[in-house]
Every structure is written in C-alpha cells, then in structure tokens.
Write an enzyme that holds these catalytic residues in place. Structure first.
Site, PDB file in Angstrom:
ATOM      1  N   GLU A 190       0.846  -1.187   0.000  1.00 18.26           N
ATOM      2  CA  GLU A 190       0.000   0.000   0.000  1.00 18.26           C
ATOM      3  C   GLU A 190       0.880   1.234   0.000  1.00 18.26           C
ATOM      4  O   GLU A 190       2.015   1.192   0.482  1.00 18.26           O
ATOM      5  CB  GLU A 190      -0.878   0.009   1.262  1.00 18.26           C
TER       6      GLU A 190
ATOM      7  N   LYS B 249       2.460   4.384   1.403  1.00 19.10           N
ATOM      8  CA  LYS B 249       2.700   4.823   2.776  1.00 19.10           C
ATOM      9  C   LYS B 249       2.531   6.337   2.798  1.00 19.10           C
ATOM     10  O   LYS B 249       3.381   7.078   2.315  1.00 19.10           O
ATOM     11  CB  LYS B 249       4.107   4.436   3.245  1.00 19.10           C
TER      12      LYS B 249
ATOM     13  N   ARG C 185      -1.490   9.392  11.839  1.00 18.26           N
ATOM     14  CA  ARG C 185      -2.342   8.220  11.943  1.00 18.26           C
ATOM     15  C   ARG C 185      -3.609   8.556  12.722  1.00 18.26           C
ATOM     16  O   ARG C 185      -3.531   9.192  13.771  1.00 18.26           O
ATOM     17  CB  ARG C 185      -1.591   7.104  12.648  1.00 18.26           C
TER      18      ARG C 185
ATOM     19  N   PHE D  84      -6.879   2.407   5.792  1.00 17.14           N
ATOM     20  CA  PHE D  84      -6.159   1.169   5.474  1.00 17.14           C
ATOM     21  C   PHE D  84      -6.547  -0.018   6.350  1.00 17.14           C
ATOM     22  O   PHE D  84      -6.056  -1.116   6.153  1.00 17.14           O
ATOM     23  CB  PHE D  84      -4.643   1.393   5.489  1.00 17.14           C
TER      24      PHE D  84
ATOM     25  N   ARG E 287       4.300  -4.570  17.379  1.00 12.49           N
ATOM     26  CA  ARG E 287       5.100  -4.337  16.188  1.00 12.49           C
ATOM     27  C   ARG E 287       5.563  -5.704  15.694  1.00 12.49           C
ATOM     28  O   ARG E 287       6.131  -6.473  16.447  1.00 12.49           O
ATOM     29  CB  ARG E 287       6.317  -3.475  16.546  1.00 12.49           C
TER      30      ARG E 287
ATOM     31  N   LYS F 154       7.376  -1.747   6.741  1.00  7.26           N
ATOM     32  CA  LYS F 154       7.456  -0.476   6.020  1.00  7.26           C
ATOM     33  C   LYS F 154       8.748  -0.431   5.222  1.00  7.26           C
ATOM     34  O   LYS F 154       9.783  -0.951   5.647  1.00  7.26           O
ATOM     35  CB  LYS F 154       7.347   0.697   6.995  1.00  7.26           C
TER      36      LYS F 154
HETATM   37  P1  ATP Z   1       5.871   3.467  13.779  1.00  2.38           P
HETATM   38  O1  ATP Z   1       4.431   3.783  13.568  1.00  2.38           O
HETATM   39  O2  ATP Z   1       6.312   2.268  13.020  1.00  2.38           O
HETATM   40  O3  ATP Z   1       6.322   3.542  15.187  1.00  2.38           O
HETATM   41  P2  ATP Z   1       6.301   6.008  12.802  1.00  2.38           P
HETATM   42  O4  ATP Z   1       5.163   6.529  13.543  1.00  2.38           O
HETATM   43  O5  ATP Z   1       7.568   6.792  12.795  1.00  2.38           O
HETATM   44  O6  ATP Z   1       6.712   4.577  13.169  1.00  2.38           O
HETATM   45  P3  ATP Z   1       6.461   5.229  10.207  1.00  2.38           P
HETATM   46  O7  ATP Z   1       7.840   4.735  10.407  1.00  2.38           O
HETATM   47  O8  ATP Z   1       6.299   6.340   9.285  1.00  2.38           O
HETATM   48  O9  ATP Z   1       5.742   5.745  11.436  1.00  2.38           O
HETATM   49  O10 ATP Z   1       5.560   3.957   9.740  1.00  2.38           O
HETATM   50  C1  ATP Z   1       4.360   3.447  10.232  1.00  2.38           C
HETATM   51  C2  ATP Z   1       3.219   4.417  10.075  1.00  2.38           C
HETATM   52  O11 ATP Z   1       2.921   4.637   8.717  1.00  2.38           O
HETATM   53  C3  ATP Z   1       1.875   3.970  10.612  1.00  2.38           C
HETATM   54  O12 ATP Z   1       1.790   4.113  11.998  1.00  2.38           O
HETATM   55  C4  ATP Z   1       0.911   4.878   9.876  1.00  2.38           C
HETATM   56  O13 ATP Z   1       0.757   6.079  10.605  1.00  2.38           O
HETATM   57  C5  ATP Z   1       1.635   5.214   8.596  1.00  2.38           C
HETATM   58  N1  ATP Z   1       0.986   4.712   7.382  1.00  2.38           N
HETATM   59  C6  ATP Z   1       0.858   5.408   6.239  1.00  2.38           C
HETATM   60  N2  ATP Z   1       0.258   4.694   5.286  1.00  2.38           N
HETATM   61  C7  ATP Z   1      -0.023   3.482   5.824  1.00  2.38           C
HETATM   62  C8  ATP Z   1      -0.659   2.305   5.328  1.00  2.38           C
HETATM   63  N3  ATP Z   1      -1.109   2.204   4.071  1.00  2.38           N
HETATM   64  N4  ATP Z   1      -0.779   1.262   6.180  1.00  2.38           N
HETATM   65  C9  ATP Z   1      -0.317   1.330   7.440  1.00  2.38           C
HETATM   66  N5  ATP Z   1       0.278   2.418   7.959  1.00  2.38           N
HETATM   67  C10 ATP Z   1       0.441   3.489   7.169  1.00  2.38           C
END
Ligand code: ATP
Length: 596
Positions: free
Chosen positions: A250, A252, A257, A344, A421, A427
């Site tokens: 998907e 990102k 969130r 999502f 996690r 990701k």
């Molecule tokens: P994490 O949530 O892994 O602690 P983070 O908040 O720094 O790390 P990222 O590293 O950017 O976030 O990656 C995960 C986040 O990506 C998810 O928590 C969500 O907010 C975001 N995201 C964006 N698009 C999607 C998607 N299609 N599916 C799941 N998450 C997504």
C-alpha cells in the site's frame, strides 16, 4: 485501603530503580484491593484519574498548588516558594512543612477512595470560580493528610508524581497479583490492554473472572485500540521474502495516523497514534465520516494527510509547514489546511468485531463499507508477487506523494495485532533506496548549554530510545544540528514540564548533560550511521560486551513527534535491527576481491 498505605508504597517505589522490585511492591499493593479501589489505585499510580485516552486533567498550576500548600500549613506563599527552591519540589516542601506545623486533631485517616474522589472534584471544577474551588478542595485534602501523603498528593496534582511505573510494569504486577505470573498470563493481560487501552478495566475483569475472563473485553466505540505497528526491512526483496513471496503493498502516506470511531448515531471520535482525541482539529472529517461509512458502529484506521485544495494532490505536513515558514506551527496548520483520510484498516464493521479476521478479509470489509469521497478514501493497494512489481508500485507511491510503501501479510494469522510491532506489516521508505538510514524518534532526556552563538541557550540534546522489556530509556546520541534559532528559543519552554534535578531513574546513560529531563518530548532525527559506543546505553551489550549503540552525525529533521509519547519512541530493539541491517548492507556492498 488507607491512602497512607499507598503513599508508603510510592515511597518504596521511588527508592528503587529495579523493575523486579517495582513489580513486587506494586503487586503487593494491589493484591488486597477490591473491584472499586483497584482501578483507582492503578490510575493514580500512573499520575492519572482515568485511562489516559480520556484526557482528564487536574488543571492545577504551580501557583495554585503553592497557594494551597501555604493555606494548609499556615506559611506565607513567598516562604513556600523559597523553601521549594531548596527542597527541589513542592511535594517535598509540603511534606516538610506539615511535619513542622502538625496540628493533628482527630482527623479520620484518608482512604484511597476519598482521596480519589476529592482529586476528581479538583479535575471537575471548571469555569468561573473554579480556581478557588480547586484550591479549597486541595487545602481540605492536605488538612487531612500526613506529611508523606501530602508529598504525593501535591506531586499528583502538579502532574509530577514520579514513582516511575509505566504501563508495562503495571501489567507485570497484575500478572503476579491476579494470575500465575506466567509469560502466557502476562501476554493475555497485555493483549486485553492493547484492545481496550484501559488498565483499570483490564484489572477488574482479571480480578473478577481470571485470565480466561479477559476475552470478555471487546472493542467499543469511543475506546481507542492501541495501534498495530510495522517492522522494517532494508530492501523490497527482503520484504517479499519475509511475507512468503506474496504481499499486499500500500502507499505509505506521510501524515498523521488516525483511528476513527463512528458511533451508531453518527457521532465521530478521532484518536491519534498515542490515543489522544484529535477530532476538534479535523472538522471536515467529523462531517464527512458518517456519510462515508455505510454501516455503524464502525472503527476504521487511516492516515490523514494535507491535500492541495486546487489540485487534490497529497502534501506532506512537513512540506506545507516549510512553505509557510517555521513560525507557523503544525498544530495550526492542521486546522487550516484541508485534509484527506486514507483508510487502510477496519476493526469493527457495523457492530461486528473483525480485528481477528485475516487482512484480506478485513480489506474486503473496508472496501464494502466505505463510500469514497474527497475527504475519505481508501489506501491505494496492489497485490505483488515479485520484486519488479513491488518496485514499480513504490515508484507510483512516491510520485503520488507517499514516502514509501507498507507491505501487509496475506497469510493466515494476519489479524490486527493491537499494540504490537511485527512482520505482518513491513514499512519500506524511499530513503532506504538512497542508502539513507531511516529516521529515529528519540526522547529528550538531557540538554547541554550552548556555546558561542548559542550561549545562554541549550546547544544540544541528549536523546534516548525506549526498551519496553526493561522499561528504560537508553541514550544513543547527542544532537545539536538541524535546529533553527526559533526552535532553540522555544525548546526550553517545551521541555520545562519534564525538568528534573537529577538523572531520572528510568534513564540509562554514561553521559552527564547540564540538565536532565524526564522522558516526555520526542524528536525525529536522522544520522549517518550507527556505531558502537562506550558511553551510550542503547541495546547495551547486544553487539559487544560493554558497548551501546550510538548514532553518528545526528540531525534534527525539524519534526516534533507530538503524536508519540515517550514509550512510543523508537525502541532499542529497532535500533539494533537497523544496526544489523547496516552491517549486512556494508557486507553486500563490499566488492568481491578478484583472484587476479
Ligand atoms: P511506527 O508507527 O512504526 O512507530 P512512525 O510513527 O515513525 O513509526 P512510520 O515509520 O512512518 O511511522 O511507519 C508506520 C506508520 O505509517 C503507521 O503508523 C501509519 O501512521 C503510517 N501509514 C501510512 N500509510 C499506511 C498504510 N497504508 N498502512 C499502514 N500504515 C500506514
């Protein structure tokens, strides 16, 4: 239970930094409690009155508490302030003053239930005259308390109850007090907490019905679920390998969130990643979601991103912020810039809990229930079985304004893992392609005085990652680059509430900064590489005995991770995984030596 017993427990908790000991003290404290007091004690011990997501605040400023302490002890306010300078905190001052001025008549000893009710009254006082009402209640409470009780009551109302128990330690204690203390029981208790985000509720169910009764805790609209989180892999090939050769990838989206709870009557509540209610910031989503969701009550999750109102193109919050100038802070921007929510996942579908269904089934549910419009859309998705199509999808994601892709497992068992996690979601960001390391969300635990141009301000900050197993914050870098003048000027204010006179017990580091902070503020940093360090403590000993991990050439990206609490920062384990990936990368990049 008498409040004195709880205060005594806090005194012992404060005196130790050992998690095992904390667990023991806590479990002994909660074991004799009934269903009424148990949740109260658990909330109080976290410095809360209700589960954190409810956002109940005491609303007691320093000056107000000082006035109450003065009135309760018959001291001048000025003198209370003076003494606090020496004692370090108002709680200790209240304790000392009450010891000196004790006029104990026949006051009934305070019970936990009474203290809890009075504190609730302080929180509930709103509007005109509320400040005086808060002071009055606090004075009455202090009038009935022992010096030790007063110390913790004052710290509680100020939000500085530092007994150091975070959720993970409380879960340990619950497993010990109300189950057999086994790993399995602990895991099931944590699972119930991840689904409900309410330790009080979990504890009461556990007390009444045992571990097996925890299954009764289900999803409820208005009660946020702790979000499922993604692991990372350094290449798309490895992502696919992990997923068993097939995955849903998907876009990102790089935004915020959001977990949207749409009640049967159409009321919408939005929760952030750290479960704060943020609906007020997004009126357009509150208006649009009831129309977009065909069947209710429903809980869906997505990423909220700014949209260019003319072109409908996605824009990262950061970009918009930069264009408008630093002064324009993100909070205000979110209010002004139109957003779209890319959904999502789905947890509750028209009243049916679907979080335990596998991901493909959930995606079908999501597609069936969502009526797409301008503001509410589905995350773009493609099923891929080879690296080429994954790569071309990544290119699409980037050109559409995404920061990479999230791959999702299609396998049996790909249910929604609340609060966990794992490799069910992986990701992969564009930056990895450029050989850049992922950003790290570090918690500020210390600051260093600036020199030269930065004299009189902080010039650098000591950052830590979180180790949930040990419930500790471990330093990994000292960052001074990437901050502009405005940020350096505002950081002392942002950090003020976490100031600490000494190293907080939950912080592990071999470095002594000029100022210490309790873990609170999370900053996003990027660096050149991870190395081994004799002074940092992240993942200590995991690679080499006595060495921690350190980030070289760190730089603040400009992004405050206000959507993350300290225990949502990057973990030591993630840092270790990044270190390993970097080593693997270095090995695979080394050209083979030719045999001549
Ligand atoms: P994490 O949530 O892994 O602690 P983070 O908040 O720094 O790390 P990222 O590293 O950017 O976030 O990656 C995960 C986040 O990506 C998810 O928590 C969500 O907010 C975001 N995201 C964006 N698009 C999607 C998607 N299609 N599916 C799941 N998450 C997504």
């Amino acid at each position: 239970m008498r409040f004195a017993e709880l205060a005594d427990g806090y005194e012992r908790l404060e005196a130790t930094t050992k998690r095992l000991e904390m667990r023991k003290i806590l479990s002994e404290l909660v074991k004799p409690l009934g269903a009424e007091e148990l949740p109260e004690v658990l909330y109080l011990s976290q410095g809360l009155l209700r589960p954190e997501y409810e956002g109940v605040e005491l609303g007691v400023a320093d000056s107000l508490a000082r006035r109450a302490v003065a009135l309760a002890t018959g001291e001048e306010e000025r003198s209370v302030a003076e003494q606090t300078k020496t004692s370090g905190d108002l709680g200790s001052t209240a304790q000392e003053l009450l010891t000196r001025h004790r006029r104990l008549g026949d006051v009934e000893p305070l019970t936990v239930a009474e203290a809890y009710a009075e504190l609730g009254r302080i929180a509930a006082a709103k509007g005109e005259g509320s400040q005086d009402a808060k002071v009055r209640t606090l004075v009455e409470l202090l009038g009935r308390s022992t010096p030790l009780e007063a110390k913790f009551l004052v710290r509680f109302v100020l939000g500085t109850l530092r007994v150091g128990v975070r959720e993970m330690t409380i879960l340990d204690a619950l497993a010990e007090a109300f189950a057999d203390g086994s790993k399995e029981a602990r895991a099931r208790i944590e699972e119930a907490f991840n689904l409900s985000s309410d330790l009080g509720l979990v504890a009461v169910e556990l007390l009444k019905h045992g571990v097996d009764g925890l299954g009764r805790i289900g999803l409820e609209v208005g009660r946020p679920v702790r979000p499922m989180l993604a692991e990372r892999e350094p290449t798309l090939a490895r992502v696919l390998e992990r997923m068993g050769g097939e995955a849903a990838v998907e876009y990102k989206y790089d935004g915020l969130r959001v977990q949207a709870h749409v009640a049967r009557d159409g009321t919408v509540r939005l929760f952030s990643r750290r479960l704060e209610e943020i609906g007020a910031q997004f009126p357009e989503l509150l208006a649009e979601l009831p129309r977009a969701i065909r069947s209710r009550p429903t809980i869906v999750e997505g990423e909220c991103v700014p949209i260019d109102p003319d072109t409908e193109e996605i824009q990262p919050f950061q970009e918009v912020a930069r264009r408008r100038g630093r002064k324009h802070d993100l909070e205000r921007l979110r209010e002004e810039v139109p957003v779209a929510l890319f959904l999502f996942d789905i947890l509750l579908a028209g009243g049916t809990p679907v979080h335990q269904e596998d991901f493909p089934a959930r995606r079908r549910r999501l597609e069936a229930i969502v009526r797409e419009g301008d503001r509410v859309r589905l995350a773009t998705q493609r099923i891929v079985r080879d690296v080429d199509s994954a790569t071309s999808f990544l290119d699409d994601a980037i050109s559409a304004g995404g920061e990479g892709v999230v791959a999702k497992s299609l396998k049996a068992g790909s249910s929604y893992r609340a609060g966990a996690r794992g490799y069910w979601w992986i990701k992969y960001k564009r930056d990895y392609t450029a050989g850049l390391m992922d950003t790290i969300d570090g918690v500020v635990v210390g600051a260093f005085q600036g020199r030269g141009k930065r004299a009189g301000r902080f010039g650098a900050f000591l950052l830590a990652v979180y180790d949930p197993k040990k419930d500790r914050f471990e330093s990994f870098t000292k960052v001074g680059s990437g901050f502009d003048d405005a940020q350096l000027a505002e950081l002392p204010r942002r950090l003020e509430r976490w100031q600490s006179d000494e190293r907080p017990p939950e912080v592990e580091t071999g470095i002594a900064p000029d100022r210490w902070f309790r873990p609170g503020l999370v900053l996003e940093v990027r660096g050149a590489e991870l190395t081994l360090s004799p002074v940092h403590r992240a993942a200590l000993g995991a690679v080499r005995a006595g060495a921690g991990l350190a980030l070289r050439f760190p730089r603040f990206t400009g992004r405050y991770r206000d959507d993350k609490g300290p225990s949502e920062a990057t973990t030591s384990h993630e840092l270790l995984e990044m270190y390993r990936a970097q080593v693997r990368h270095a090995v695979s990049e080394t050209p083979p030596t030719s045999g001549g």
